[in-house]
Design an enzyme around this catalytic site. Structure first.
Site, PDB file in Angstrom:
ATOM      1  N   SER A 260       8.681  30.370  -9.023  1.00  0.00           N
ATOM      2  CA  SER A 260       8.135  29.054  -8.709  1.00  0.00           C
ATOM      3  C   SER A 260       8.469  28.734  -7.257  1.00  0.00           C
ATOM      4  O   SER A 260       9.273  29.415  -6.623  1.00  0.00           O
ATOM      5  CB  SER A 260       8.763  28.005  -9.614  1.00  0.00           C
ATOM      6  OG  SER A 260      10.151  27.928  -9.324  1.00  0.00           O
ATOM      7  N   LYS A 261       7.853  27.676  -6.788  1.00  0.00           N
ATOM      8  CA  LYS A 261       8.089  27.240  -5.421  1.00  0.00           C
ATOM      9  C   LYS A 261       9.581  26.942  -5.200  1.00  0.00           C
ATOM     10  O   LYS A 261      10.188  27.376  -4.232  1.00  0.00           O
ATOM     11  CB  LYS A 261       7.274  25.966  -5.191  1.00  0.00           C
ATOM     12  CG  LYS A 261       6.953  25.725  -3.761  1.00  0.00           C
ATOM     13  CD  LYS A 261       5.957  24.598  -3.645  1.00  0.00           C
ATOM     14  CE  LYS A 261       5.810  24.274  -2.180  1.00  0.00           C
ATOM     15  NZ  LYS A 261       4.635  23.552  -1.844  1.00  0.00           N
ATOM     16  N   ARG A 262      10.133  26.230  -6.171  1.00  0.00           N
ATOM     17  CA  ARG A 262      11.525  25.812  -6.035  1.00  0.00           C
ATOM     18  C   ARG A 262      12.460  27.025  -6.055  1.00  0.00           C
ATOM     19  O   ARG A 262      13.369  27.151  -5.247  1.00  0.00           O
ATOM     20  CB  ARG A 262      11.882  24.834  -7.160  1.00  0.00           C
ATOM     21  CG  ARG A 262      13.173  24.107  -6.935  1.00  0.00           C
ATOM     22  CD  ARG A 262      13.204  22.741  -7.618  1.00  0.00           C
ATOM     23  NE  ARG A 262      12.403  22.669  -8.826  1.00  0.00           N
ATOM     24  CZ  ARG A 262      12.883  22.927 -10.064  1.00  0.00           C
ATOM     25  NH1 ARG A 262      14.127  23.288 -10.233  1.00  0.00           N
ATOM     26  NH2 ARG A 262      12.105  22.815 -11.119  1.00  0.00           N
TER      27      ARG A 262
END
Ligand code: GLU
Length: 493
Positions: A260-262
């Site tokens: 994911s982006k995070r």
């Protein structure tokens, strides 16, 4: 039948690295089969539209070397290539489904739908949906009298168009990567096809466009697999032959789970293609790396140009399981491509980066030698500047870690070395002589090589590591080297 594939991103942000891989697999598949690579912008969700996202997508594909055959920037025969510009046709297709009894108008307000769900939950249904059973008690063109439906439509009442999902049916299709996929319609919502704002949903627009654009293969991420049965129902309802499906494995984070982006950010992995562009990665390296993120040619070869990948790529060699994003491996590729790039090709790029950093690269010859000295050591083009800045300016500071190796006897060793090299003429100030001078200093003082070499390196470069020291000193020249030594002896006494 010639192959036509599409990359169909939604312009909701910058192009994610996973999106770039999807684009790449589509591109490779198209080229492998001498087919067509289409870019279609899926911008029907106007609430998520991000200005500039389309430009970012096109720029990213171009940077990676993927030529778009048809797209908003290169209109072909089946355009327009932005769904927002195709708006008018979707309603016609939705009406076609209504006429054939496969879809219907629904006039329920959001409150009425909530009410229905609450009612069903209270009577023990944990996940109520708007389906073959509940639709019978809702306000739609299946339950309302025909004249009321017409009256509401004429009055401009808000409505959506829903797909009449069959009550109990098994939807089956063959996915080129996952094999036979089968899905039960029981419990599936009657999908909204047209929203009350007159825009189609992703499902309708996607199917209508894939069909009308003559797409033969849908190659996309695994996250869309759960949409595929809905699409299959739509193809069936229209009486169209569906394209062949291929759902690509997820890209996983090194620590597990989807990248994911995070997660990517916390693991130091750039997530958007633009970050790789701005981060000075080699496009060939990123492409080569991404190609292997879920695919391999079936031998142990690893290095392939885009051209070669086009020849090698087949979908039957794409893996089902998630592919872990290994940033070190990417750097390994990057390093490889940097080594493969000639000094002449690197020079203008390094020059620009150095100038951006406020450094003067002196002459072309000087810059070329710096690149030669560092060529085997850098893994990214901007490291020529980071590692080589001392070639272009006198270091104003000494690296903290390096200073740990600056010992009590270091000034004496550096001074002894200076005494040996200051007697050399400008012509004699060459790597071999500079090395001999160091060897003599070592011998005369009866110390280890590092005892002299390290402080000389720190004094002249400000760093504890770097390129071969003697050719570096030769390049900097006698005056500069002596002056740096004097400064260091003063400051580091
Ligand atoms: N618009 C979808 C996306 O953003 C396309 C999915 C598909 O390829 O069908 O990825």
């Amino acid at each position: 039948m010639s192959v036509r594939v599409r990359f169909a991103p939604s312009p909701t942000g910058f192009l994610h690295i996973g999106g770039l891989r999807t684009a790449l697999y589509n591109y490779l598949f198209a080229r492998h089969h001498g087919g067509t690579f289409v870019l279609r912008i899926e911008d029907t969700d106007q609430t998520r539209y991000v200005e500039g996202a389309e430009d970012d997508i096109i720029r990213s594909l171009e940077w990676a070397g993927m030529t778009i055959d048809e797209g908003p920037n290169k209109p072909g025969e089946v355009g327009p290539y932005r769904q927002s510009e195709r708006k008018a046709m979707y309603l016609d297709y939705a009406k076609q489904l209504i006429e054939s009894g496969n879809a219907y108008y629904a006039f329920d307000t959001p409150e009425e739908i909530d009410e229905m769900r609450e009612r069903l939950k209270a009577s023990g249904n944990p996940s109520p949906s708007y389906d073959s059973i509940t639709r019978q008690s809702m306000k739609n063109s299946l339950t309302l009298p025909k004249d009321e439906v017409e009256r509401r439509l004429a009055a401009g009442d808000d409505y959506v168009v829903r797909l009449k999902v069959p009550r109990r049916e098994t939807v089956k299709f063959e996915d080129l990567i996952r094999g036979v996929v089968s899905f039960e319609t029981a419990g599936l919502d009657d999908q909204v096809l047209m929203k009350s704002d007159g825009m189609p949903t992703y499902h309708l627009a996607n199917v209508v466009d894939d069909h009308t654009m003559g797409i033969t293969h849908v190659i996309r991420g695994e996250e869309w697999l759960s949409s595929a049965p809905k699409h299959m129902l739509l193809y069936k309802a229209f009486g169209w032959e569906p394209p062949t499906m291929a759902h690509l494995p997820l890209i996983m984070s090194p620590s597990g789970g989807k990248l994911s982006k995070r997660k990517a950010e916390s693991e130091g992995i750039p997530v958007n293609t633009k970050d790789y562009i701005a981060g000075n990665y080699e496009p060939e390296a990123l492409v080569n790396f991404l190609a292997y993120l879920g695919w391999s040619p079936g031998d142990d070869s690893e290095i392939h140009s885009l051209q070669e990948l086009c020849e090698l790529f087949t979908l039957d060699r794409v893996s089902k399981g998630g592919a872990v994003f290994n940033h070190k491996k990417l750097m390994w590729y990057n390093e490889h491509y940097i080594r493969e790039t000639s000094v002449a090709d690197l020079a203008p790029r390094v020059k620009t980066l150095a100038e951006e950093a406020g450094l003067d690269t002196k002459s072309d010859e000087y810059l070329n030698t710096v690149i030669e000295l560092l060529h085997e050591r850098v893994s990214k083009v901007d490291e020529f500047v980071a590692m080589g800045s001392f070639f272009f300016e006198t270091p104003s500071e000494y690296d903290e870690n390096a200073l740990k190796k600056w010992k009590e006897d270091s000034p004496a060793m550096v001074a002894a070395y200076k005494a040996k090299i200051e007697v050399l003429s400008d012509d004699e100030f060459k790597a071999a002589a500079l090395k001999t001078a160091l060897e003599e200093t070592v011998a005369e003082n009866e110390v280890g090589f590092g005892k002299v070499m390290m402080p000389v390196r720190i004094a002249t470069t400000g760093q504890g590591f770097g390129p071969d020291l003697f050719p570096a000193l030769e390049l900097m020249g006698k005056d500069e080297v002596l002056s740096r030594i004097d400064t260091a002896l003063e400051r580091l006494r």
